[in-house]
Design a protein around this motif. Structure first.
Motif, PDB file in Angstrom:
ATOM      1  N   UNK A 181       0.850  -1.199   0.000  1.00 55.05           N
ATOM      2  CA  UNK A 181       0.000   0.000   0.000  1.00 55.05           C
ATOM      3  C   UNK A 181       0.880   1.242   0.000  1.00 55.05           C
ATOM      4  N   UNK A 182       0.453   2.226  -0.776  1.00 60.26           N
ATOM      5  CA  UNK A 182       1.223   3.464  -0.807  1.00 60.26           C
ATOM      6  C   UNK A 182       0.275   4.666  -0.871  1.00 60.26           C
ATOM      7  N   UNK A 183       0.469   5.612   0.008  1.00 59.99           N
ATOM      8  CA  UNK A 183      -0.319   6.850   0.006  1.00 59.99           C
ATOM      9  C   UNK A 183       0.648   8.012  -0.011  1.00 59.99           C
ATOM     10  N   UNK A 184       0.279   9.064  -0.743  1.00 63.16           N
ATOM     11  CA  UNK A 184       1.154  10.238  -0.692  1.00 63.16           C
ATOM     12  C   UNK A 184       0.791  11.086   0.536  1.00 63.16           C
ATOM     13  N   UNK A 185       1.539  12.153   0.697  1.00 59.07           N
ATOM     14  CA  UNK A 185       1.386  12.969   1.909  1.00 59.07           C
ATOM     15  C   UNK A 185      -0.035  13.531   2.027  1.00 59.07           C
ATOM     16  N   UNK A 186      -0.570  14.023   0.902  1.00 57.30           N
ATOM     17  CA  UNK A 186      -1.892  14.648   0.944  1.00 57.30           C
ATOM     18  C   UNK A 186      -2.988  13.619   1.257  1.00 57.30           C
ATOM     19  N   UNK A 187      -2.880  12.444   0.643  1.00 58.68           N
ATOM     20  CA  UNK A 187      -3.879  11.401   0.905  1.00 58.68           C
ATOM     21  C   UNK A 187      -3.836  10.958   2.373  1.00 58.68           C
ATOM     22  N   UNK A 188      -2.630  10.830   2.920  1.00 56.98           N
ATOM     23  CA  UNK A 188      -2.500  10.440   4.332  1.00 56.98           C
ATOM     24  C   UNK A 188      -3.092  11.507   5.235  1.00 56.98           C
ATOM     25  N   UNK A 189      -2.830  12.756   4.873  1.00 59.30           N
ATOM     26  CA  UNK A 189      -3.350  13.866   5.679  1.00 59.30           C
ATOM     27  C   UNK A 189      -4.878  13.918   5.625  1.00 59.30           C
ATOM     28  N   UNK A 190      -5.442  13.643   4.440  1.00 61.51           N
ATOM     29  CA  UNK A 190      -6.908  13.605   4.308  1.00 61.51           C
ATOM     30  C   UNK A 190      -7.510  12.515   5.188  1.00 61.51           C
ATOM     31  N   UNK A 191      -6.913  11.331   5.145  1.00 60.88           N
ATOM     32  CA  UNK A 191      -7.396  10.213   5.958  1.00 60.88           C
ATOM     33  C   UNK A 191      -7.328  10.575   7.443  1.00 60.88           C
ATOM     34  N   UNK A 192      -6.185  11.102   7.844  1.00 56.26           N
ATOM     35  CA  UNK A 192      -5.999  11.512   9.240  1.00 56.26           C
ATOM     36  C   UNK A 192      -7.057  12.534   9.648  1.00 56.26           C
ATOM     37  N   UNK A 193      -7.265  13.544   8.802  1.00 53.73           N
ATOM     38  CA  UNK A 193      -8.191  14.625   9.132  1.00 53.73           C
ATOM     39  C   UNK A 193      -9.629  14.113   9.257  1.00 53.73           C
ATOM     40  N   UNK A 194     -10.035  13.248   8.337  1.00 51.36           N
ATOM     41  CA  UNK A 194     -11.406  12.711   8.392  1.00 51.36           C
ATOM     42  C   UNK A 194     -11.624  11.905   9.669  1.00 51.36           C
ATOM     43  N   UNK A 195     -10.705  10.973   9.936  1.00 50.78           N
ATOM     44  CA  UNK A 195     -10.886  10.068  11.082  1.00 50.78           C
ATOM     45  C   UNK A 195     -10.848  10.848  12.401  1.00 50.78           C
ATOM     46  N   UNK A 196      -9.876  11.715  12.543  1.00 48.21           N
ATOM     47  CA  UNK A 196      -9.740  12.456  13.804  1.00 48.21           C
ATOM     48  C   UNK A 196     -10.905  13.431  13.998  1.00 48.21           C
ATOM     49  N   UNK A 197     -11.356  14.062  12.928  1.00 47.83           N
ATOM     50  CA  UNK A 197     -12.482  15.000  13.037  1.00 47.83           C
ATOM     51  C   UNK A 197     -13.736  14.293  13.537  1.00 47.83           C
ATOM     52  N   UNK A 198     -14.033  13.149  12.926  1.00 42.05           N
ATOM     53  CA  UNK A 198     -15.235  12.407  13.325  1.00 42.05           C
ATOM     54  C   UNK A 198     -15.099  11.895  14.766  1.00 42.05           C
ATOM     55  N   UNK A 199     -13.939  11.346  15.101  1.00 44.81           N
ATOM     56  CA  UNK A 199     -13.739  10.806  16.456  1.00 44.81           C
ATOM     57  C   UNK A 199     -13.845  11.920  17.504  1.00 44.81           C
ATOM     58  N   UNK A 200     -13.228  13.056  17.225  1.00 43.86           N
ATOM     59  CA  UNK A 200     -13.297  14.173  18.179  1.00 43.86           C
ATOM     60  C   UNK A 200     -14.731  14.696  18.317  1.00 43.86           C
ATOM     61  N   UNK A 201     -15.470  14.699  17.204  1.00 42.42           N
ATOM     62  CA  UNK A 201     -16.867  15.150  17.256  1.00 42.42           C
ATOM     63  C   UNK A 201     -17.679  14.255  18.183  1.00 42.42           C
ATOM     64  N   UNK A 202     -17.445  12.941  18.104  1.00 42.68           N
ATOM     65  CA  UNK A 202     -18.174  12.009  18.978  1.00 42.68           C
ATOM     66  C   UNK A 202     -17.694  12.091  20.419  1.00 42.68           C
ATOM     67  N   UNK A 203     -16.415  12.422  20.606  1.00 43.05           N
ATOM     68  CA  UNK A 203     -15.882  12.520  21.973  1.00 43.05           C
ATOM     69  C   UNK A 203     -16.372  13.773  22.695  1.00 43.05           C
ATOM     70  N   UNK A 204     -16.587  14.845  21.943  1.00 38.16           N
ATOM     71  CA  UNK A 204     -16.857  16.120  22.614  1.00 38.16           C
ATOM     72  C   UNK A 204     -18.295  16.603  22.503  1.00 38.16           C
ATOM     73  N   UNK A 205     -19.046  16.106  21.518  1.00 40.13           N
ATOM     74  CA  UNK A 205     -20.424  16.576  21.335  1.00 40.13           C
ATOM     75  C   UNK A 205     -21.395  15.414  21.481  1.00 40.13           C
ATOM     76  N   UNK A 206     -22.637  15.715  21.852  1.00 35.37           N
ATOM     77  CA  UNK A 206     -23.629  14.666  22.070  1.00 35.37           C
ATOM     78  C   UNK A 206     -24.773  14.689  21.066  1.00 35.37           C
ATOM     79  N   UNK A 207     -25.120  15.872  20.557  1.00 40.29           N
ATOM     80  CA  UNK A 207     -26.216  15.949  19.579  1.00 40.29           C
ATOM     81  C   UNK A 207     -25.670  15.739  18.171  1.00 40.29           C
ATOM     82  N   UNK A 208     -26.474  15.090  17.327  1.00 40.05           N
ATOM     83  CA  UNK A 208     -26.042  14.765  15.966  1.00 40.05           C
ATOM     84  C   UNK A 208     -25.689  16.015  15.173  1.00 40.05           C
ATOM     85  N   UNK A 209     -26.520  17.050  15.281  1.00 38.40           N
ATOM     86  CA  UNK A 209     -26.256  18.272  14.509  1.00 38.40           C
ATOM     87  C   UNK A 209     -24.959  18.938  14.974  1.00 38.40           C
TER      88      UNK A 209
END
Lengths: 133, 58
Positions: free
Chosen positions: B1-29
């Motif tokens: 498997x090979x990802x360039x810097x931008x693709x890795x950063x996109x993956x990181x940003x998506x996963x961390x954003x969603x996880x942090x949203x679930x960790x810190x907020x309770x309402x779906x909106x």
């Protein structure tokens, strides 16, 4: 009254410990035990995606036998992934390759997965103690 | 498997954003708004830092 309160807190503490250990071993399991289904799934997928991608990119997985403090920090971060760390040697059958940039990204992604799981464990622990919803 | 810097950063940003949203907020909106905002902030800051460092690479 005070004894009742102490018993309740003791029970919560025991549950919180079980939840924390379960959540560390299998990401999301702590929330699953607390019947937080969506959060359990999201945390498992988040930690799993980062950990498996890190391994697929052939990142370096640190061991406890590292030579310096940075290796030890890397080991502690990697250990946070729980079961993913334990099976990492099986998944990463090609071994680490940090001579390519992608291998270095993999090292960071796996460590990020571990630290993220520790945050999830803390969240589950706080929910079990009644400090969060 | 090979990802360039931008693709890795996109993956990181998506996963961390969603996880942090679930960790810190309770309402779906709230979670949706927080995840989107954090994801965009990750992208913006990464691209900005990339351009700031660009002259140093030449």
């Amino acid at each position: 009254m005070a004894e009742e309160q102490h018993k309740t807190e003791g029970g919560s503490a025991a549950l919180a410990t079980v939840v924390a250990v379960a959540g560390w071993l299998v990401p999301g399991l702590g929330h699953l035990l607390l019947r937080k289904w969506t959060r359990a799934l999201v945390y498992f997928l988040a930690v799993g995606t980062l950990a498996v991608t890190g391994l697929a990119l052939r990142g370096n997985i640190f061991s406890a036998l590292g030579g310096d403090a940075f290796d030890m920090l890397g080991f502690l971060a990697d250990l946070g992934t729980g079961v993913f760390y334990l099976v990492s040697r099986i998944i990463e059958n090609g071994g680490p390759d940090v001579s390519r940039a992608a291998g270095d990204y993999g090292t960071r992604l796996f460590a990020t997965a571990g630290v993220l799981n520790l945050l999830c464990v803390l969240d589950a622990h706080e929910i079990a103690r009644g400090r969060k919803t | 498997m090979n990802l360039n810097h931008f693709q890795t950063m996109l993956l990181f940003a998506v996963v961390i954003s969603v996880a942090f949203a679930f960790l810190t907020k309770r309402k779906l909106s709230e979670r949706a708004r927080y995840a989107l905002w954090t994801f965009l902030a990750f992208l913006l800051v990464a691209v900005a830092i990339g351009w700031l460092m660009y002259p140093l690479s030449r």
